[in-house]
Design a protein around this motif. Structure first.
Motif, PDB file in Angstrom:
ATOM      1  N   ILE A 181       7.601  -0.686  -7.997  1.00  0.00           N
ATOM      2  CA  ILE A 181       7.351  -2.108  -8.236  1.00  0.00           C
ATOM      3  C   ILE A 181       7.826  -2.852  -6.987  1.00  0.00           C
ATOM      4  N   ALA A 182       6.909  -3.599  -6.380  1.00  0.00           N
ATOM      5  CA  ALA A 182       7.235  -4.352  -5.161  1.00  0.00           C
ATOM      6  C   ALA A 182       8.127  -5.518  -5.517  1.00  0.00           C
ATOM      7  N   ASP A 183       9.227  -5.628  -4.814  1.00  0.00           N
ATOM      8  CA  ASP A 183      10.186  -6.676  -5.169  1.00  0.00           C
ATOM      9  C   ASP A 183      10.202  -7.845  -4.187  1.00  0.00           C
ATOM     10  N   SER A 184       9.209  -7.923  -3.316  1.00  0.00           N
ATOM     11  CA  SER A 184       9.168  -9.057  -2.388  1.00  0.00           C
ATOM     12  C   SER A 184       8.018 -10.003  -2.747  1.00  0.00           C
ATOM     13  N   ALA A 185       8.212 -11.268  -2.481  1.00  0.00           N
ATOM     14  CA  ALA A 185       7.222 -12.290  -2.832  1.00  0.00           C
ATOM     15  C   ALA A 185       5.911 -12.116  -2.083  1.00  0.00           C
ATOM     16  N   ASP A 186       5.943 -11.502  -0.902  1.00  0.00           N
ATOM     17  CA  ASP A 186       4.718 -11.335  -0.114  1.00  0.00           C
ATOM     18  C   ASP A 186       4.049  -9.964  -0.303  1.00  0.00           C
ATOM     19  N   ALA A 187       4.445  -9.226  -1.330  1.00  0.00           N
ATOM     20  CA  ALA A 187       3.850  -7.915  -1.605  1.00  0.00           C
ATOM     21  C   ALA A 187       2.355  -8.048  -1.881  1.00  0.00           C
ATOM     22  N   THR A 188       1.588  -7.121  -1.337  1.00  0.00           N
ATOM     23  CA  THR A 188       0.135  -7.144  -1.543  1.00  0.00           C
ATOM     24  C   THR A 188      -0.325  -6.143  -2.602  1.00  0.00           C
ATOM     25  N   PHE A 189       0.561  -5.256  -3.031  1.00  0.00           N
ATOM     26  CA  PHE A 189       0.217  -4.328  -4.116  1.00  0.00           C
ATOM     27  C   PHE A 189       1.488  -3.942  -4.861  1.00  0.00           C
ATOM     28  N   PHE A 190       1.296  -3.353  -6.049  1.00  0.00           N
ATOM     29  CA  PHE A 190       2.388  -2.995  -6.959  1.00  0.00           C
ATOM     30  C   PHE A 190       3.224  -4.209  -7.362  1.00  0.00           C
ATOM     31  N   ARG A 191       2.548  -5.342  -7.475  1.00  0.00           N
ATOM     32  CA  ARG A 191       3.252  -6.557  -7.904  1.00  0.00           C
ATOM     33  C   ARG A 191       3.607  -6.442  -9.390  1.00  0.00           C
TER      34      ARG A 191
END
Length: 189
Positions: free
Chosen positions: A52-62
């Motif tokens: 799970i992407a934990d950064s606000a600018d993640a482009t996948f696995f949000r």
């Protein structure tokens, strides 16, 4: 030796129509499904990972998106552990080592995505921690990459990382070469 199966990040965003499709993800997932079923038949412990992407600018696995869901071909059963991670190395922040040691698992079979990132980081960490590791290469997939003006097709990225993992001490095999059998006590050998 007790064996466990690690299923790394086989999630919808890596498939056609997802936010970051990999080369050969569908074929790898089909092979991975076969490995998973063989592990279940041999009564091996199975641990699934969901990145799970934990950064606000993640482009996948949000978080909360269908792309972050584990792909149906390798969906976990209710009795299988699912660990959420935010780093490429599956041992970071997940308690994986403690779970494996608690289950007396010292030998790992690894399948998943991406060969060039999370599979690589996890396998190298496992080797550093003293686990014996087998990677099922046809149950893994990689993206096309570029370096210094050179485009690298995903199948070559995958091959390079599998070769490097083999050189680092992992056993790299195809699904057809993988031998999973349970003895009378249900312990894989």
């Amino acid at each position: 030796m007790n064996t466990g199966l690690i299923v790394i990040d086989i999630q919808n965003d890596y498939f056609p129509g997802g936010s970051y499709p990999l080369v050969g993800s569908e074929a790898a997932a089909h092979v991975g499904s076969g490995v998973l079923e063989a592990a279940r038949a041999a009564a091996l412990p199975v641990i699934h990972f969901q990145h799970i992407a934990d950064s606000a600018d993640a482009t996948f696995f949000r978080p909360g998106t269908p792309g972050a869901d584990i792909h149906p071909l390798v969906a976990p059963r209710d009795d299988e552990r699912v660990l959420v991670k935010a780093a490429p190395n599956s041992f970071i922040g997940t308690g994986l080592e403690e779970l494996l040691r608690g289950d007396d698992v010292d030998q790992l079979i690894v399948i998943g995505m991406m060969s060039s990132m999370c599979v690589d980081a996890t396998v190298r960490a496992a080797l550093d921690l003293g686990f014996s590791v087998t990677v099922v290469h046809d149950a893994c997939a990689a993206p096309d990459l570029e370096f210094d003006g050179t485009s690298l097709p995903g199948h070559l990225v995958h091959a390079a990382f599998m070769a490097a993992l083999g050189d680092a001490g992992a056993r790299v095999v195809s699904e057809a070469e993988l031998e999973l059998a349970a003895d009378s006590a249900g312990v894989a050998r």
